[in-house]
Write a protein that holds these residues in place. Structure first.
Motif, mmCIF file in Angstrom:
data_model
loop_
_atom_site.group_PDB
_atom_site.id
_atom_site.type_symbol
_atom_site.label_atom_id
_atom_site.label_comp_id
_atom_site.label_asym_id
_atom_site.label_seq_id
_atom_site.Cartn_x
_atom_site.Cartn_y
_atom_site.Cartn_z
ATOM 1 N N GLN A 230 1.219 -1.193 -0.048
ATOM 2 C CA GLN A 230 0.358 -0.068 -0.546
ATOM 3 C C GLN A 230 0.468 1.179 0.249
ATOM 4 O O GLN A 230 0.081 2.595 0.216
ATOM 5 C CB GLN A 230 -1.063 0.122 1.386
ATOM 6 C CG GLN A 230 -1.511 -0.787 1.254
ATOM 7 C CD GLN A 230 -3.273 -0.443 2.419
ATOM 8 O OE1 GLN A 230 -1.875 -0.336 3.252
ATOM 9 N NE2 GLN A 230 -4.290 -1.437 2.173
ATOM 10 N N GLN A 231 2.298 0.652 -0.224
ATOM 11 C CA GLN A 231 2.935 2.537 -0.175
ATOM 12 C C GLN A 231 3.099 3.196 1.053
ATOM 13 O O GLN A 231 3.612 4.537 1.008
ATOM 14 C CB GLN A 231 3.171 2.903 -1.242
ATOM 15 C CG GLN A 231 3.721 2.385 -2.986
ATOM 16 C CD GLN A 231 3.146 3.381 -3.603
ATOM 17 O OE1 GLN A 231 2.627 4.425 -3.821
ATOM 18 N NE2 GLN A 231 3.321 3.112 -4.833
ATOM 19 N N LYS A 232 2.356 2.807 2.224
ATOM 20 C CA LYS A 232 2.463 3.305 3.665
ATOM 21 C C LYS A 232 4.659 3.251 4.752
ATOM 22 O O LYS A 232 4.515 4.378 5.251
ATOM 23 C CB LYS A 232 2.032 2.244 4.669
ATOM 24 C CG LYS A 232 0.073 2.058 4.016
ATOM 25 C CD LYS A 232 -0.196 3.530 4.737
ATOM 26 C CE LYS A 232 -1.681 3.826 4.409
ATOM 27 N NZ LYS A 232 -2.486 4.849 4.862
ATOM 28 N N ILE A 233 5.193 2.047 3.706
ATOM 29 C CA ILE A 233 6.207 1.812 4.560
ATOM 30 C C ILE A 233 7.224 1.761 3.219
ATOM 31 O O ILE A 233 6.571 0.977 2.139
ATOM 32 C CB ILE A 233 6.208 1.108 5.300
ATOM 33 C CG1 ILE A 233 5.818 -0.641 5.122
ATOM 34 C CG2 ILE A 233 5.850 1.593 6.583
ATOM 35 C CD1 ILE A 233 6.276 -1.310 6.044
ATOM 36 N N SER A 234 8.129 2.009 2.934
ATOM 37 C CA SER A 234 9.372 1.691 2.368
ATOM 38 C C SER A 234 10.399 1.860 2.912
ATOM 39 O O SER A 234 10.837 2.268 3.785
ATOM 40 C CB SER A 234 9.387 2.403 0.834
ATOM 41 O OG SER A 234 9.543 3.663 0.846
ATOM 42 N N ASP A 235 11.817 0.996 1.588
ATOM 43 C CA ASP A 235 13.214 1.563 2.808
ATOM 44 C C ASP A 235 13.863 2.586 3.384
ATOM 45 O O ASP A 235 14.477 3.170 3.751
ATOM 46 C CB ASP A 235 14.141 0.217 2.005
ATOM 47 C CG ASP A 235 14.160 1.105 0.401
ATOM 48 O OD1 ASP A 235 13.000 1.342 -0.789
ATOM 49 O OD2 ASP A 235 15.457 1.134 0.175
ATOM 50 N N GLN A 236 12.783 3.659 2.239
ATOM 51 C CA GLN A 236 13.460 5.487 2.583
ATOM 52 C C GLN A 236 12.437 5.768 3.475
ATOM 53 O O GLN A 236 12.707 7.131 3.522
ATOM 54 C CB GLN A 236 12.903 5.672 1.094
ATOM 55 C CG GLN A 236 14.241 5.589 0.130
ATOM 56 C CD GLN A 236 15.692 4.713 0.016
ATOM 57 O OE1 GLN A 236 16.117 5.901 1.005
ATOM 58 N NE2 GLN A 236 16.264 3.776 0.048
ATOM 59 N N ASN A 237 11.189 5.570 3.749
ATOM 60 C CA ASN A 237 9.628 5.997 4.130
ATOM 61 C C ASN A 237 9.294 4.695 4.734
ATOM 62 O O ASN A 237 8.310 4.469 4.717
ATOM 63 C CB ASN A 237 9.303 6.675 3.506
ATOM 64 C CG ASN A 237 8.140 7.782 4.071
ATOM 65 O OD1 ASN A 237 8.127 7.811 5.304
ATOM 66 N ND2 ASN A 237 6.901 8.262 2.865
ATOM 67 N N PHE A 238 9.283 5.285 6.363
ATOM 68 C CA PHE A 238 8.577 4.165 7.446
ATOM 69 C C PHE A 238 8.714 5.053 8.522
ATOM 70 O O PHE A 238 8.281 4.246 9.591
ATOM 71 C CB PHE A 238 9.769 3.014 8.127
ATOM 72 C CG PHE A 238 10.979 3.101 7.833
ATOM 73 C CD1 PHE A 238 11.866 3.971 8.899
ATOM 74 C CD2 PHE A 238 11.811 3.900 6.895
ATOM 75 C CE1 PHE A 238 12.793 3.692 8.987
ATOM 76 C CE2 PHE A 238 13.246 3.453 6.784
ATOM 77 C CZ PHE A 238 14.398 4.275 7.908
ATOM 78 N N THR A 239 8.508 6.173 8.437
ATOM 79 C CA THR A 239 7.886 7.203 9.357
ATOM 80 C C THR A 239 6.502 6.477 10.553
ATOM 81 O O THR A 239 5.917 6.554 11.490
ATOM 82 C CB THR A 239 8.253 8.127 9.249
ATOM 83 O OG1 THR A 239 8.943 8.590 9.056
ATOM 84 C CG2 THR A 239 7.571 9.606 10.611
ATOM 85 N N TYR A 240 5.412 5.631 9.108
ATOM 86 C CA TYR A 240 3.985 5.411 9.400
ATOM 87 C C TYR A 240 3.999 4.138 10.837
ATOM 88 O O TYR A 240 3.935 4.014 11.934
ATOM 89 C CB TYR A 240 3.831 5.444 8.513
ATOM 90 C CG TYR A 240 2.554 5.107 8.437
ATOM 91 C CD1 TYR A 240 1.251 5.610 9.155
ATOM 92 C CD2 TYR A 240 1.383 2.895 8.850
ATOM 93 C CE1 TYR A 240 -0.349 5.146 9.465
ATOM 94 C CE2 TYR A 240 -0.024 2.604 8.421
ATOM 95 C CZ TYR A 240 -0.336 3.552 8.817
ATOM 96 O OH TYR A 240 -1.767 3.164 9.177
#
Length: 399
Positions: free
Chosen positions: A60-70
Motif C-alpha cells: 500500500q506504499q505506507k512504508i518503504s526502505d526510504q520512508n517508514f515514519t508511519y
C-alpha cells in the motif's frame, strides 16, 4: 527478482524487530493498523500474520526502505520503544530521550568536546572512534518547536557539559568553526535541521541561521560549507558533509559514569524539553533559569497554581539534586496574578517530590480556552487564548 541492498537491509531489520515482539505486541499492532490490513491478517496470531502485515504496508506504499515514519509512530503508539528506536536509527530523526554519537562519514571520526572543557567558545573537534562510551562524544538532540515550516529543528547538546552546538554569530563564513556555548532558547545559531540521505544512511546537518551544512573535511575542527543544490550529489559522493547519527550503546567499554559529571545513571534523561511559551495576562513570559541562575542540577519540586475560570498564576519551586550544594529550595517568579483573595479564585500546590525525591515532571498537558470567552472578561478587540486546564505528569506515572 533481485532485491536492492537498501530494501534487503530494511526487511532484515523488520525480521529482527519481529523476533523481539511479544504476541501481545503483535495483537496491539494489528488492531491499531486494522484499517490497513484484512481481517484475516488481523486475526492471524502467528508470525506469518505479522509478516503479512509488513508486506501489506509495503504493497500500500505506507512504508518503504526510504520512508517508514508511519511504522515508527505505530510502534510508539503500542508502547514498543525498542522497535521504534531500531527504525529511527535508519532515519535522521533522533529521539529526544536517547544519547547519540555523531560520526563523520568522510573521516570516520566522532564529534567531541576538546580536553573535557566546559569553556564558552571552545571549538568542537573530531576524535577517532575507539568504540568506547566516552561521555565527551555523546549528544542529545532536543527538538525545538518550529512554526515557520514543517521542518523539525534540533538543539545538539553535550551529555558531558550541557553546552550546545553553536555557529558563532550565525555567520555564513565557510571558515566559521562550530563551537560550544550555553544554551539559548530559540537562538537560530544553535538550531540545526537534519536532512536525510537514505542512500548513504547518513544526514546533512544544516544550521538554521547560516543555512550551511557541517563539513568534516578538515583534520580536526568542524566547519560549514554552502549547500549547493546544483552540486549536492557530488558533495554527497565525497562524503565530506555526511554524518551518521549513531544511538548510544551501553555495552561499549569505557569510563562509564566517571566520565559524565551530569549523568546520575546510564538511563539519565535529564534533557531540556521545549514547548510553547505562555505569558501572563499581559502577554509576557519569564525564564526562571536565567533570572535565578538555575543550574542543570535544579528541578521543579513543587508548583503553586491560582485559578478562577482560567489559570491566573503559576509559581515554581526549585530544589537541587546535587548534595554538595546543600542549598535551600528557591521560589521562582510568580507568573500572572498570584493574588488568591480575588473573586472566585482558588489555589493549590502540586508537590512533585512529596513521595519520592527522584520523581520529576515529564509532561505537561494544557487545555486552551476559546478567545470569545476571554473577550467577555477583557474588552480587547483581539484577546489571546488562555489556559482553562493544566495537568502535570511525572516519571512515576502520577498526575
Amino acid at each position: 527478482m533481485v532485491i536492492e541492498d537498501s530494501e534487503f537491509d530494511f526487511r532484515e531489520i523488520l525480521i529482527k524487530i519481529l523476533d523481539g515482539l511479544s504476541e501481545t505486541d503483535c495483537k496491539k499492532l494489528k488492531f491499531l493498523l486494522g484499517k490497513d490490513i484484512t481481517r484475516q491478517i488481523q486475526d492471524d496470531p502467528s508470525i506469518d500474520g505479522t509478516l503479512n502485515l509488513f508486506q501489506r504496508l509495503f504493497d500500500q506504499q505506507k512504508i518503504s526502505d526510504q520512508n517508514f515514519t508511519y511504522l515508527i509512530k505505530a510502534f510508539e503508539a503500542v508502547q514498543c520503544p525498542a522497535a521504534a528506536q531500531r527504525l529511527r536509527g535508519r532515519l535522521c530523526e533522533p529521539s529526544p530521550y536517547e544519547r547519540y554519537f555523531i560520526k563523520s562519514k568522510y573521516s570516520g571520526k566522532l564529534i567531541g568536546v576538546v580536553n573535557k572543557t566546559s569553556d564558552q567558545g571552545e571549538k568542537l573537534l573530531q576524535w577517532y572512534d575507539d568504540q568506547k562510551q566516552r561521555c565527551i562524544q555523546q549528544w542529545y538532540f532536543i527538538p525545538v518547536p518550529n512554526r515557520k515550516n514543517h521542518h523539525q529543528f534540533y538543539i545538539i547538546q553535550s551529555v558531558f557539559n550541557r553546552k550546545v552546538f553553536d555557529v558563532p554569530g550565525g555567520a555564513p563564513s565557510n571558515e566559521n568553526s562550530i563551537q560550544q556555548w550555553d544554551i539559548a532558547i530559540y537562538n537560530p545559531n544553535q538550531q540545526f535541521r537534519l536532512i536525510d540521505v537514505p542512500k548513504e544512511k547518513s544526514c546533512l546537518i544544516q544550521n538554521v541561521a547560516s543555512e550551511k551544512v557541517l563539513d568534516g573535511i578538515t583534520k580536526q575542527s568542524i566547519t560549514q560549507v554552502q549547500l549547493d543544490t546544483t552540486k549536492i550529489q557530488s558533495t554527497i559522493d565525497n562524503h565530506q558533509t555526511l554524518w551518521q547519527i549513531i544511538p548510544f550503546n551501553g555495552d561499549r567499554p569505557g569510563e562509564k559514569l566517571t566520565d559524565c559529571p551530569y549523568v546520575s545513571s546510564l538511563n539519565d534523561l535529564t534533557v531540556i524539553k521545549f514547548g510553547q511559551v505562555f505569558g501572563d495576562d499581559g502577554g509576557y513570559s519569564t525564564d526562571d533559569s536565567q533570572k535565578y541562575e538555575l543550574s542543570i542540577s535544579h528541578y521543579i519540586s513543587s508548583i503553586f497554581v491560582v485559578w478562577s475560570d482560567w489559570l491566573n498564576s503559576m509559581t515554581m519551586t526549585y530544589s537541587s539534586s546535587n548534595p554538595q550544594n546543600n542549598e535551600q529550595s528557591r521560589q521562582g517568579y510568580p507568573r500572572g496574578q498570584p493574588d488568591v483573595n480575588g473573586k472566585h479564585k482558588k489555589s493549590e500546590t502540586f508537590n512533585v517530590t512529596v513521595l519520592d525525591l527522584n520523581e520529576r515532571i515529564s509532561r505537561v498537558h494544557l487545555i486552551i480556552g476559546i478567545g470569545q470567552d476571554m473577550q467577555k472578561a477583557y474588552r480587547y478587540p483581539d484577546p489571546t487564548h488562555y489556559i482553562v486546564g493544566i495537568q502535570f505528569h511525572t516519571t512515576h506515572n502520577r498526575s
